[in-house]
Design an enzyme around this catalytic site. Sequence first.
Site, PDB file in Angstrom:
ATOM      1  N   ASP A 125       0.835  -1.212   0.000  1.00  0.00           N
ATOM      2  CA  ASP A 125       0.000   0.000   0.000  1.00  0.00           C
ATOM      3  C   ASP A 125       0.867   1.259   0.000  1.00  0.00           C
ATOM      4  OD1 ASP A 125      -2.011  -1.959   0.482  1.00  0.00           O
ATOM      5  OD2 ASP A 125      -1.758  -1.712   2.646  1.00  0.00           O
ATOM      6  N   GLU A 133     -11.152  -0.398  -3.547  1.00  0.00           N
ATOM      7  CA  GLU A 133     -10.386   0.190  -2.450  1.00  0.00           C
ATOM      8  C   GLU A 133      -9.137   0.878  -2.992  1.00  0.00           C
ATOM      9  OE1 GLU A 133      -9.376  -3.186   0.033  1.00  0.00           O
ATOM     10  OE2 GLU A 133      -7.621  -3.693  -1.198  1.00  0.00           O
TER      11      GLU A 133
END
Length: 323
Positions: A16, A196
């Site tokens: 991420d 997401e």
Amino acid sequence: MQRTAFTNPIVRQRADPWVYKHSDGYYYFTASVPEYDRIEIRRSATIQGLGEATPVVAWRKHPAGMMSANIWAPEIHFIGDAWYIYFAAARTAETKDGLFDHRIFVLENPNPNPLEGTWEEKGQLKTGWESFALDSTTFEYRGVRYLVWAQQDPAIRGNSNLYIAPLRNPWTLGGPPVMLTKPEYPWEIIGFWVNEGPAVLRKNGRVFISYSASATDFNYCMGLLTADENSDLLDPASWSKSPRPVFQTSEENGQYGPGHNSFTVSEDGREDVLIYHARNYKRIEGDPLSDPNRHTRAQRLGWKPDGTPDFGVPVVDGPGLER
């Protein structure tokens, strides 16, 4: 034409990834650590140098309560005259909801150098209802600051949808959430029904939001939302959605599950750069979230003749050339 590529991975075992180039010329980097127990920041004068930069711990999880487990997907932003970190955190794993108990939280640091000073907890960023929420990002456009994030709506099938809302201040919404997209295509619902990891890019008269879909194994991939720069960004009708992934696994190049990206620019500011994570292997033992080998990678982001981003394919690891 050939251009020298980055030597990938840029940073090992960091998922991420978020890279932000500040006005001081430094690149600031933060990401999920394999232990999910802290937030680190590092900086470098070059993107490649982030891998050798010394990380500084900005914040550690609480021993109990809502900020005590699974610290995911931090992002660092400079807003006004202070630094802010957005991240998701959950309660300890013994709760009934287990992994999927996250909410969004914000930290603030007024020091000009975010590797120094004190990070103050601004608390939970309330999104309008209490449910699984994560992966918040923020951007300013035409005098309005927005938040974009992923959240579960119990009335909609799936694990998370993408929402947008204006911000009153960096830790408070200034209007109701508006849903931009929900998982609906076959490539968005493998393993989990997921939209997401949004990231915003503004160029060529448009606003783009990339996002990630499906489970975090080799099926993980990226989609794209597009809006005209003159449209109302809070109107779902302003946004069009790519019916196909724009970035996905390349078995030929040994890159599996690329996603949860951010955007930055090259050192000279002339080229856009895609930052993302991926694994080097397809098969994972156990829960993919427990596998630490999602490494941070970087490659040049191209542009198509119609003015939309050309993500290409994940490039091979090591030093090489991009065409």
